[in-house]
Structures are given as structure tokens and as C-alpha cells.
Design an enzyme around this catalytic site. Structure first.
Site, PDB file in Angstrom:
ATOM      1  N   ASP A  35       6.658  31.268  12.104  1.00 36.83           N
ATOM      2  CA  ASP A  35       8.255  30.799  12.258  1.00 36.83           C
ATOM      3  C   ASP A  35       8.984  31.734  13.076  1.00 36.83           C
ATOM      4  O   ASP A  35       9.673  30.957  14.238  1.00 36.83           O
ATOM      5  CB  ASP A  35       8.982  30.695  10.918  1.00 36.83           C
ATOM      6  CG  ASP A  35       8.413  29.659   9.949  1.00 36.83           C
ATOM      7  OD1 ASP A  35       7.497  29.162  10.223  1.00 36.83           O
ATOM      8  OD2 ASP A  35       9.010  29.723   8.624  1.00 36.83           O
ATOM      9  N   ASP A  39      10.654  30.139  16.466  1.00 37.51           N
ATOM     10  CA  ASP A  39      12.201  30.366  16.760  1.00 37.51           C
ATOM     11  C   ASP A  39      12.278  30.995  18.319  1.00 37.51           C
ATOM     12  O   ASP A  39      13.320  30.695  18.937  1.00 37.51           O
ATOM     13  CB  ASP A  39      12.768  31.404  15.853  1.00 37.51           C
ATOM     14  CG  ASP A  39      12.815  30.618  14.227  1.00 37.51           C
ATOM     15  OD1 ASP A  39      12.859  29.206  14.438  1.00 37.51           O
ATOM     16  OD2 ASP A  39      13.015  31.490  13.373  1.00 37.51           O
ATOM     17  N   LEU A  85       7.304  -6.088   0.229  1.00 42.85           N
ATOM     18  CA  LEU A  85       6.095  -6.409  -0.369  1.00 42.85           C
ATOM     19  C   LEU A  85       6.084  -7.070  -1.790  1.00 42.85           C
ATOM     20  O   LEU A  85       6.963  -6.657  -2.620  1.00 42.85           O
ATOM     21  CB  LEU A  85       5.268  -4.956  -0.552  1.00 42.85           C
ATOM     22  CG  LEU A  85       4.893  -4.183   0.673  1.00 42.85           C
ATOM     23  CD1 LEU A  85       4.520  -2.792   0.453  1.00 42.85           C
ATOM     24  CD2 LEU A  85       3.696  -5.189   1.442  1.00 42.85           C
ATOM     25  N   GLU A 115      -3.385   2.812   0.856  1.00 39.22           N
ATOM     26  CA  GLU A 115      -2.541   3.949   1.116  1.00 39.22           C
ATOM     27  C   GLU A 115      -1.415   3.962  -0.120  1.00 39.22           C
ATOM     28  O   GLU A 115      -1.029   3.163  -0.909  1.00 39.22           O
ATOM     29  CB  GLU A 115      -1.982   4.070   2.369  1.00 39.22           C
ATOM     30  CG  GLU A 115      -0.770   2.971   2.473  1.00 39.22           C
ATOM     31  CD  GLU A 115      -0.012   2.981   3.819  1.00 39.22           C
ATOM     32  OE1 GLU A 115      -0.075   3.788   4.603  1.00 39.22           O
ATOM     33  OE2 GLU A 115       0.120   1.874   4.354  1.00 39.22           O
ATOM     34  N   LYS A 117       2.227   4.352  -1.932  1.00 42.57           N
ATOM     35  CA  LYS A 117       3.350   3.529  -1.545  1.00 42.57           C
ATOM     36  C   LYS A 117       4.557   4.640  -1.641  1.00 42.57           C
ATOM     37  O   LYS A 117       4.731   5.108  -2.680  1.00 42.57           O
ATOM     38  CB  LYS A 117       3.878   2.730  -2.561  1.00 42.57           C
ATOM     39  CG  LYS A 117       4.993   1.801  -2.096  1.00 42.57           C
ATOM     40  CD  LYS A 117       5.237   0.590  -2.964  1.00 42.57           C
ATOM     41  CE  LYS A 117       6.230  -0.178  -2.466  1.00 42.57           C
ATOM     42  NZ  LYS A 117       7.549   0.569  -2.576  1.00 42.57           N
ATOM     43  N   GLU A 179       8.632   4.864   6.333  1.00 42.70           N
ATOM     44  CA  GLU A 179       9.674   5.729   5.230  1.00 42.70           C
ATOM     45  C   GLU A 179      10.288   6.884   5.549  1.00 42.70           C
ATOM     46  O   GLU A 179       9.353   7.801   6.104  1.00 42.70           O
ATOM     47  CB  GLU A 179       9.295   5.434   4.027  1.00 42.70           C
ATOM     48  CG  GLU A 179       8.587   4.095   3.659  1.00 42.70           C
ATOM     49  CD  GLU A 179       9.240   3.381   2.499  1.00 42.70           C
ATOM     50  OE1 GLU A 179      10.010   3.980   1.314  1.00 42.70           O
ATOM     51  OE2 GLU A 179       9.335   2.168   2.416  1.00 42.70           O
ATOM     52  N   LYS A 297      -3.700  -3.671   1.821  1.00 42.79           N
ATOM     53  CA  LYS A 297      -3.324  -4.652   2.766  1.00 42.79           C
ATOM     54  C   LYS A 297      -4.897  -4.803   3.600  1.00 42.79           C
ATOM     55  O   LYS A 297      -5.664  -4.223   3.497  1.00 42.79           O
ATOM     56  CB  LYS A 297      -2.745  -3.926   4.176  1.00 42.79           C
ATOM     57  CG  LYS A 297      -1.273  -3.422   3.792  1.00 42.79           C
ATOM     58  CD  LYS A 297      -0.703  -2.611   5.169  1.00 42.79           C
ATOM     59  CE  LYS A 297       0.691  -2.146   4.693  1.00 42.79           C
ATOM     60  NZ  LYS A 297       0.935  -1.145   5.580  1.00 42.79           N
ATOM     61  N   CYS A 418      15.341  29.083 -39.953  1.00 41.79           N
ATOM     62  CA  CYS A 418      15.586  30.159 -41.102  1.00 41.79           C
ATOM     63  C   CYS A 418      17.064  30.332 -41.539  1.00 41.79           C
ATOM     64  O   CYS A 418      17.222  31.155 -42.365  1.00 41.79           O
ATOM     65  CB  CYS A 418      15.006  31.284 -40.358  1.00 41.79           C
ATOM     66  SG  CYS A 418      15.688  31.918 -39.146  1.00 41.79           S
TER      67      CYS A 418
HETATM   68  N1  5U1 Z   1       2.864   2.232   2.543  1.00 43.19           N
HETATM   69  C1  5U1 Z   1       3.490   1.111   2.853  1.00 43.19           C
HETATM   70  N2  5U1 Z   1       4.566   0.978   2.375  1.00 43.19           N
HETATM   71  N3  5U1 Z   1       4.800  -0.438   2.867  1.00 43.19           N
HETATM   72  C2  5U1 Z   1       6.100  -1.080   2.953  1.00 43.19           C
HETATM   73  N4  5U1 Z   1       2.944   0.046   3.485  1.00 43.19           N
HETATM   74  C3  5U1 Z   1       3.710  -0.821   3.695  1.00 43.19           C
HETATM   75  N5  5U1 Z   1       3.963  -1.767   4.220  1.00 43.19           N
HETATM   76  C4  5U1 Z   1       5.003  -2.755   4.196  1.00 43.19           C
HETATM   77  C5  5U1 Z   1       6.121  -2.355   3.440  1.00 43.19           C
HETATM   78  C6  5U1 Z   1       7.337  -3.146   3.221  1.00 43.19           C
HETATM   79  O1  5U1 Z   1       4.935  -3.837   4.911  1.00 43.19           O
HETATM   80  C7  5U1 Z   1       4.319  -4.350   5.784  1.00 43.19           C
HETATM   81  C8  5U1 Z   1       2.690  -4.898   4.792  1.00 43.19           C
HETATM   82  C9  5U1 Z   1       4.420  -5.453   6.416  1.00 43.19           C
END
Ligand code: 5U1
Length: 436
Positions: A35, A39, A85, A115, A117, A179, A297, A418
């Protein structure tokens, strides 16, 4: 002022080196320098940019933080809608999903890209000519909030695209979807700081990430360490992204230095989906971030297109959810349990609630200080969490639901087993039985 060529090169090299180390550290979780060395490099670049301000570029690693607070978030219309989804909770629902997919495609077995979520907040990142220009929340799927300044502070989000580009020059436009999350370790640190400041704790990493991403002051977001995981592509009008397999899109994103789940895989058939789900559930507690299921998927993009969409969700994908780890219930009473070492632990007796895959009737309240800090009273509506094999705990009280009929808890002065005196020594959080 004319800047000597060697200074320009020095700044350019420093930026590349720092970006590479950012990638190693924040995206791969595999730093290759200490680190202190990082820096030192960062300071060297800062000093150079101070001496020669013309050298500063908006995508320099020094320019992630520093924007002024906003009054409100501008709105952004997503070029391609951000879909949601469909969920599957039971094996039968996954079976039905796979059957529908096979029937529509007229095949016996389907290849899936699978994968975890991620339990975070969906965002869309827009890169124009390789530079990160805007980032938006999902919003209603069509219009999101412009949180660009906050996303710039997320160090695992590249400010410009690196490598992996077939033509050598960056695409005119690319939208990356994924995300924003807070790692479990960063969440624990944040809550520790909140406790030290006597401020309200966050319920879970998702909550903390949401609160941090939606700060109007980007300086606040910068102080809360967030991370990003990519899962797909929004717009790609230039056709730079591989168009044969979902798994190749993920490899492509990784080659552009986007963090992607290491646990992703390609499997065949529904039995393999179930096996993957079990495997990921088994490693859930060890992952550095929260997940709430797995995503399947159809891997072949031509097959994805054939399957298409229904209302706002694709027919080619499904989220296979784990049982929720949090639920709302009521505190019916607070009992005291005495451990083998004589520790008195207050335990909430709960209205039975299904959480984390089982029915829970008790949750630990740890000690007297925890009860005070969380302000738990008998009769309160509370959020209970049961994660893995960990003892269920009360994470927060829903104060807004509190009625006038709640009762506070008092730690007994005597051991309920006790009858010996129970004492709490100065500087200790626990109360102990003084008997044998
Ligand atoms: N891991 C993952 N999360 N997620 C959310 N893949 C993924 N794909 C998404 C969403 C809404 O949408 C696609 C299938 C379009």
C-alpha cells in the site's frame, strides 16, 4: 507553459501504473505492490499534476473525488431498458424454465452461463470513446438517476477502457451493466465507525451501498468504500462486443478490466444448474460480498434472441433465489440464557418466522448494550437475520411501527438458573453469574 515531453511521459506512465494497481487491488483483489508504494506513486502523480495543471485529465486516477454536492440527481433515460429477472425459488420452477427454453428452441439440452446473483444495486455505465461519461441507477428500468459523480469514486470502475479492444481504438459507445455493492468487510468497518460515532448502523451491505450511492455529496460516497461487478452489456451500437456467447461477453468485460464474478461458469442442462446452485450456496458465507441466489442465462446469443422477452424480463434468463436471510417479526418476550461459562445472554423470543430456510423462534440480542443500542423492546416489530449456520440475530427495530404497548427489558440482578448474584464488571459488555 510548455510541458517537457519527459514530464508528459512520466505523468502518462504514472497514470497507467496506478490504474493497473487499482485494477489489481479493487477488481482482482490481488495487489502486487505494498500500500505504501501505491500511495507513493499516487502522491508523485498528484505533485506532478499540481506543478503542471494542464496535465490533468478527467480520467486521471487523481480526479475520482472532488466534485461539489448536488441539489438533486438529474434523470437519465436508458438507451436500452434495464430489465429485471424473473425469479425461481423452487427446483420445480427452474425445471419449468429449462423446459420452456428447450421447447421454444426445439433442442434437448441447453448450455447456460451461470453466475452468482449479486445483492447490490443495478447501474448502467456509459463509455464514450473509451471514457466513462455517465452512470445511472436502474430507476424504473427506463429512467434512472444520474449518479456519475458518485460512481467515479468507486475505484473498481475504470474511468477509461483498457486493453481487450480488437480494433485498438475504443468503441464510440459502450454501456456496461452490473451491480454496485459494499463488501462484507467494508460493511463491518462502516458499522464499527457508525457505532463509534453513536450513529445509526446499516442493516446490511445492500442497504449501506444504496445509502452511499445515493448521497448528493460525492465526498460522502468516496468515504464509503463501494465496489462494482459487471454482468452484461446495455448498448453496443458499434458491435465491438462478442456476439456469439454470453460467456465471451463476460471474458471481454474482464479483458477491459471490469470486475466480473470469478465463480461464473458454463454448464449444460438443468441438473448442472441445480448442482451449481448448491455449490454457490455452499460458498455463500465465504464470498466477500452478499449474494441472494444464482443467475442462469442461455449462453448462445442467437438462442437468447430467439427466446426474446416477456413484459420487462428476458425469457432467456432466470434468477434462482436463496431463501431470504432477513424477515420481519415481533418480539414476544426477552429471556436470559446462561452459557457454560456463566454468561447471561438476552435472547428475543419471536413470533415464529420463516427466515434463511428455517422457522426461527429465538434470536440473540448479544448483551445489554446491544439491546440499548438497537433500542429493542418487548412488543417491537423487528428485522431478524439468519445467515448460514450463524445464530439468528435481531438486526434492527422498525421504530415507525412501535405502539404504546412496548415494554423495556431489564437485565436480572440474579442468575435465572442458580439464583446467584449476576454482575457486570466495569469495562465488560457481558453480565456474569457469580455462582459456582
Ligand atoms: N448476475 C446477474 N445479475 N443480473 C441482473 N446477471 C444479471 N442479468 C440481468 C439482471 C437484471 O439482466 C440481464 C439478463 C438482462
Amino acid at each position: 507553459m510548455n510541458i517537457p515531453d519527459h514530464i508528459r511521459h512520466q505523468a502518462h506512465n504514472l497514470r497507467n501504473t496506478i490504474e493497473l494497481h487499482n485494477y489489481q487491488y479493487y477488481a482482482l483483489d490481488a495487489p502486487v505492490i505494498p500500500d505504501a508504494e501505491y500511495d507513493r506513486l499516487f502522491r508523485e502523480l498528484q505533485e506532478l499534476e499540481q506543478r503542471y495543471p494542464q496535465l490533468i485529465t478527467p480520467d486521471s486516477p487523481t480526479q475520482r473525488i472532488g466534485a461539489a454536492p448536488l441539489k438533486e440527481f438529474p434523470k437519465i433515460v436508458h438507451r436500452t431498458p434495464m430489465l429485471s429477472l424473473n425469479n425461481a425459488f423452487e427446483a420445480a420452477e427452474v425445471d419449468a424454465f429449462d423446459r420452456r427454453v428447450r421447447q421454444t428452441l426445439g433442442v434437448d439440452s441447453v448450455e447456460y452461463m451461470v453466475e452468482p446473483k449479486f445483492d447490490g444495486l443495478a447501474v448502467s455505465l456509459r463509455y464514450e470513446n473509451g471514457i466513462f461519461t455517465t452512470g445511472a441507477t436502474r430507476g424504473d428500468g427506463y429512467i434512472g438517476e444520474d449518479v456519475t459523480l458518485n460512481l467515479r469514486t468507486v475505484k473498481s470502475i475504470p474511468l477509461h477502457l483498457h486493453g481487450g479492444l480488437s480494433s485498438g481504438s475504443p468503441p464510440a459507445l459502450l454501456e456496461v451493466r452490473g451491480e454496485v455493492l459494499m463488501l462484507k468487510a467494508d460493511f463491518e468497518k462502516l458499522n464499527q465507525q457508525q457505532r463509534e460515532k453513536n450513529e445509526r448502523e446499516f442493516i446490511n451491505p445492500r442497504n449501506a451501498a444504496a445509502g452511499s450511492l445515493r448521497q448528493l455529496d460525492p465526498g460522502m460516497t468516496a468515504n464509503r468504500r463501494l465496489t462494482f461487478l459487471a454482468y452484461g452489456i446495455g448498448a453496443d451500437p458499434d458491435g465491438n462486443v462478442p456476439h456469439d456467447k454470453q460467456s465471451r461477453i463476460m471474458d471481454y468485460l474482464a479483458s477491459l478490466r471490469f470486475p466480473v464474478a470469478r465463480e461464473r461458469s458454463v454448464v449444460n442442462g438443468v441438473a448442472a444448474l441445480m448442482e451449481y446452485h448448491r455449490e454457490i450456496e455452499g460458498m455463500r458465507e465465504c464470498l466477500p460480498y452478499d449474494i441472494d441466489g444464482t443467475v442462469y442465462k442461455v449462453n448462445d446469443l442467437a438462442q437468447q434472441e430467439k427466446l426474446g422477452f416477456v413484459s420487462r424480463a428476458p425469457r432467456f434468463a432466470v434468477a434462482h433465489k436463496f431463501p431470504a436471510q432477513e424477515a420481519i417479526t415481533e418480539v414476544l418476550g426477552i429471556n436470559v440464557q446462561v452459557g457454560r461459562t456463566g454468561t447471561l445472554t438476552p435472547v428475543a423470543r419471536l413470533k415464529p418466522v420463516f427466515v434463511g430456510g428455517v422457522t426461527v423462534t429465538n434470536a440473540t440480542l448479544h448483551n445489554e448494550d446491544e439491546i440499548r443500542r438497537k433500542d429493542v423492546m418487548i412488543g417491537d416489530s423487528v428485522i431478524v437475520r439468519r445467515a448460514g449456520d450463524v445464530i439468528p440475530e435481531v438486526v434492527a427495530v422498525q421504530k415507525e411501527k412501535r405502539s404504546g404497548h412496548v415494554k423495556s427489558f431489564v437485565m436480572p440482578g440474579h442468575c435465572p438458573v442458580c439464583g446467584a448474584k449476576a454482575v457486570r464488571l466495569p469495562g465488560e459488555a457481558v453480565t456474569r453469574c457469580t455462582g459456582g
